[in-house]
Enzyme design. Structure first.
Site, PDB file in Angstrom:
ATOM      1  N   TRP A   1     -38.182 -54.111 -43.552  1.00 19.91           N
ATOM      2  CA  TRP A   1     -38.767 -54.612 -44.807  1.00 19.91           C
ATOM      3  C   TRP A   1     -39.017 -53.427 -45.730  1.00 19.91           C
ATOM      4  CZ3 TRP A   1     -41.146 -58.788 -47.520  1.00 19.91           C
ATOM      5  CH2 TRP A   1     -40.828 -60.052 -47.006  1.00 19.91           C
TER       6      TRP A   1
ATOM      7  N   SER B   1     -42.967 -54.655 -40.491  1.00 16.60           N
ATOM      8  CA  SER B   1     -44.052 -53.820 -39.968  1.00 16.60           C
ATOM      9  C   SER B   1     -44.800 -54.509 -38.829  1.00 16.60           C
ATOM     10  CB  SER B   1     -45.023 -53.456 -41.096  1.00 16.60           C
ATOM     11  OG  SER B   1     -44.386 -52.591 -41.999  1.00 16.60           O
ATOM     12  N   PHE B   2     -44.871 -55.823 -38.895  1.00 19.12           N
ATOM     13  CA  PHE B   2     -45.555 -56.544 -37.820  1.00 19.12           C
ATOM     14  C   PHE B   2     -44.920 -56.249 -36.464  1.00 19.12           C
ATOM     15  CE2 PHE B   2     -46.533 -60.235 -35.174  1.00 19.12           C
ATOM     16  CZ  PHE B   2     -47.902 -60.351 -35.368  1.00 19.12           C
ATOM     17  N   GLU B   3     -43.622 -55.996 -36.460  1.00 21.94           N
ATOM     18  CA  GLU B   3     -42.897 -55.758 -35.198  1.00 21.94           C
ATOM     19  C   GLU B   3     -42.994 -54.304 -34.717  1.00 21.94           C
ATOM     20  OE1 GLU B   3     -41.458 -57.859 -37.660  1.00 21.94           O
ATOM     21  OE2 GLU B   3     -42.209 -59.483 -36.383  1.00 21.94           O
TER      22      GLU B   3
ATOM     23  N   CYS C   1     -43.773 -50.220 -44.464  1.00 24.85           N
ATOM     24  CA  CYS C   1     -44.371 -50.301 -45.803  1.00 24.85           C
ATOM     25  C   CYS C   1     -44.754 -51.744 -46.067  1.00 24.85           C
ATOM     26  CB  CYS C   1     -43.365 -49.808 -46.833  1.00 24.85           C
ATOM     27  SG  CYS C   1     -43.923 -50.097 -48.522  1.00 24.85           S
ATOM     28  N   VAL C   2     -46.031 -51.982 -46.220  1.00 25.49           N
ATOM     29  CA  VAL C   2     -46.504 -53.328 -46.519  1.00 25.49           C
ATOM     30  C   VAL C   2     -47.038 -53.317 -47.950  1.00 25.49           C
ATOM     31  CG1 VAL C   2     -47.848 -55.290 -45.684  1.00 25.49           C
ATOM     32  CG2 VAL C   2     -47.252 -53.437 -44.109  1.00 25.49           C
TER      33      VAL C   2
ATOM     34  N   THR D   1     -50.450 -63.650 -51.298  1.00 28.42           N
ATOM     35  CA  THR D   1     -51.107 -64.369 -50.206  1.00 28.42           C
ATOM     36  C   THR D   1     -51.841 -63.387 -49.291  1.00 28.42           C
ATOM     37  OG1 THR D   1     -49.278 -64.192 -48.653  1.00 28.42           O
ATOM     38  CG2 THR D   1     -49.166 -65.993 -50.251  1.00 28.42           C
TER      39      THR D   1
ATOM     40  N   HIS E   1     -50.977 -62.601 -46.412  1.00 26.84           N
ATOM     41  CA  HIS E   1     -50.049 -62.008 -45.446  1.00 26.84           C
ATOM     42  C   HIS E   1     -50.307 -60.510 -45.287  1.00 26.84           C
ATOM     43  CE1 HIS E   1     -46.411 -63.623 -43.450  1.00 26.84           C
ATOM     44  NE2 HIS E   1     -46.241 -62.359 -43.173  1.00 26.84           N
TER      45      HIS E   1
ATOM     46  N   PHE F   1     -49.358 -43.937 -36.790  1.00 26.63           N
ATOM     47  CA  PHE F   1     -49.382 -44.982 -37.827  1.00 26.63           C
ATOM     48  C   PHE F   1     -48.819 -44.412 -39.131  1.00 26.63           C
ATOM     49  CE2 PHE F   1     -51.704 -47.371 -41.162  1.00 26.63           C
ATOM     50  CZ  PHE F   1     -51.448 -48.674 -40.788  1.00 26.63           C
TER      51      PHE F   1
HETATM   52  C1  DLZ Z   1     -43.264 -61.515 -44.106  1.00 24.31           C
HETATM   53  C2  DLZ Z   1     -43.499 -60.146 -44.627  1.00 24.31           C
HETATM   54  C3  DLZ Z   1     -44.052 -59.933 -45.898  1.00 24.31           C
HETATM   55  C4  DLZ Z   1     -44.433 -61.063 -46.800  1.00 24.31           C
HETATM   56  N1  DLZ Z   1     -44.234 -58.724 -46.394  1.00 24.31           N
HETATM   57  C5  DLZ Z   1     -43.905 -57.644 -45.637  1.00 24.31           C
HETATM   58  C6  DLZ Z   1     -44.082 -56.326 -46.127  1.00 24.31           C
HETATM   59  O1  DLZ Z   1     -44.519 -56.082 -47.259  1.00 24.31           O
HETATM   60  N2  DLZ Z   1     -43.756 -55.294 -45.299  1.00 24.31           N
HETATM   61  C7  DLZ Z   1     -43.267 -55.480 -44.033  1.00 24.31           C
HETATM   62  O2  DLZ Z   1     -43.008 -54.499 -43.333  1.00 24.31           O
HETATM   63  N3  DLZ Z   1     -43.067 -56.730 -43.548  1.00 24.31           N
HETATM   64  C8  DLZ Z   1     -43.363 -57.808 -44.312  1.00 24.31           C
HETATM   65  N4  DLZ Z   1     -43.157 -59.067 -43.836  1.00 24.31           N
HETATM   66  C9  DLZ Z   1     -42.498 -59.229 -42.524  1.00 24.31           C
HETATM   67  C10 DLZ Z   1     -43.456 -59.097 -41.327  1.00 24.31           C
HETATM   68  O3  DLZ Z   1     -43.761 -57.744 -41.048  1.00 24.31           O
HETATM   69  C11 DLZ Z   1     -42.802 -59.701 -40.057  1.00 24.31           C
HETATM   70  O4  DLZ Z   1     -41.522 -59.158 -39.900  1.00 24.31           O
HETATM   71  C12 DLZ Z   1     -42.695 -61.209 -40.107  1.00 24.31           C
HETATM   72  O5  DLZ Z   1     -43.952 -61.786 -40.368  1.00 24.31           O
HETATM   73  C13 DLZ Z   1     -42.139 -61.766 -38.761  1.00 24.31           C
HETATM   74  O6  DLZ Z   1     -43.031 -61.469 -37.676  1.00 24.31           O
END
Ligand code: DLZ
Length: 163
Positions: free
Chosen positions: A31, A65-67, A90-91, A96, A98, A123
C-alpha cells in the site's frame, strides 16, 4: 567496558556499529508503494553502507501495513538465523476509522513479535495526515525514515549481541 551510563547526552548520537555479522529481514507493505518503495531503498542502502552483506538481507512484500506483523512473525518463525526485522509501511489518514485500527494494530503487533522472539522488530511505519507528510519523510525535507529504521535495527542487533 563499563556498564554504567555517565551522562545520557554522551549516548544520544552513538556511532552505528558495523553490521557485517548480522542478518536482516525487511518486510515492506505494498500500500502506498511510492512511499514504501522509497523507505525500502533508504533502508537497504543504509544497511549496505554500514557493512551488512547483500546476501544477508532478506526482503519480502506484504499487501498492507496491517500484514507487517504477520509477515515479521512468519519470517522469524521460519528463519531462526535472522537477527532483526525491519517493518516498512505507510498509513495515510482517510475519512474512516481504518487509519486508527491499522496504526494501533501494527504498532502493537510489531512490539509483540519482537518480545515473542526476543529480537529487534523495527517499526518503520509512517502514520501521516496526508501524502505530502509521507513524501517529506520518505526522502523529502524530513529525511528518510527507512534509513532511520535500518540504523535502529543495526544498533539494536548489536545491543543484543553484546549485552
Ligand atoms: C485498507 C487499507 C487502507 C484504507 N489504507 C491503508 C494505508 O493507508 N496503508 C496501508 O499500508 N494499508 C492500508 N490498507 C490495507 C491494510 O493495511 C490491509 O492490507 C487490509 O486491511 C487487509 O488486511
Amino acid at each position: 567496558m563499563s556498564t554504567q551510563l555517565k551522562n545520557l547526552s554522551d549516548f544520544s548520537h552513538t556511532t552505528v556499529p558495523n553490521g557485517a555479522n548480522y542478518k536482516f529481514g525487511i518486510i515492506v507493505a505494498e500500500w502506498n508503494a511510492e512511499i514504501t518503495g522509497a523507505l525500502y531503498n533508504g533502508a537497504l542502502k543504509t544497511l549496505l553502507e554500514n557493512g551488512v552483506k547483500e546476501e544477508n538481507i532478506f526482503s519480502f512484500p506484504v499487501p498492507g501495513s496491517f500484514e507487517l506483523t504477520g509477515g515479521a512473525e512468519i519470517l522469524l518463525n521460519k528463519r531462526s538465523d535472522i537477527d532483526a526485522v525491519i517493518c516498512l509501511g505507510c498509513v495515510i489518514q482517510g475519512d474512516t476509522k481504518h487509519f486508527d485500527f491499522i496504526c494501533d494494530a501494527v504498532a502493537q503487533g510489531v512490539t509483540n513479535v519482537g518480545i515473542k522472539y526476543s529480537k529487534p522488530v523495527i517499526f518503520g511505519v509512517l502514520t501521516t495526515n496526508n501524502l505530502e507528510q509521507a513524501q517529506d519523510r520518505a526522502g523529502g525535507k524530513h529525511g528518510n525514515k527507512g534509513d532511520e529504521a535500518a540504523i535502529t535495527a543495526i544498533k539494536m542487533v548489536d545491543f543484543s549481541a553484546n549485552i
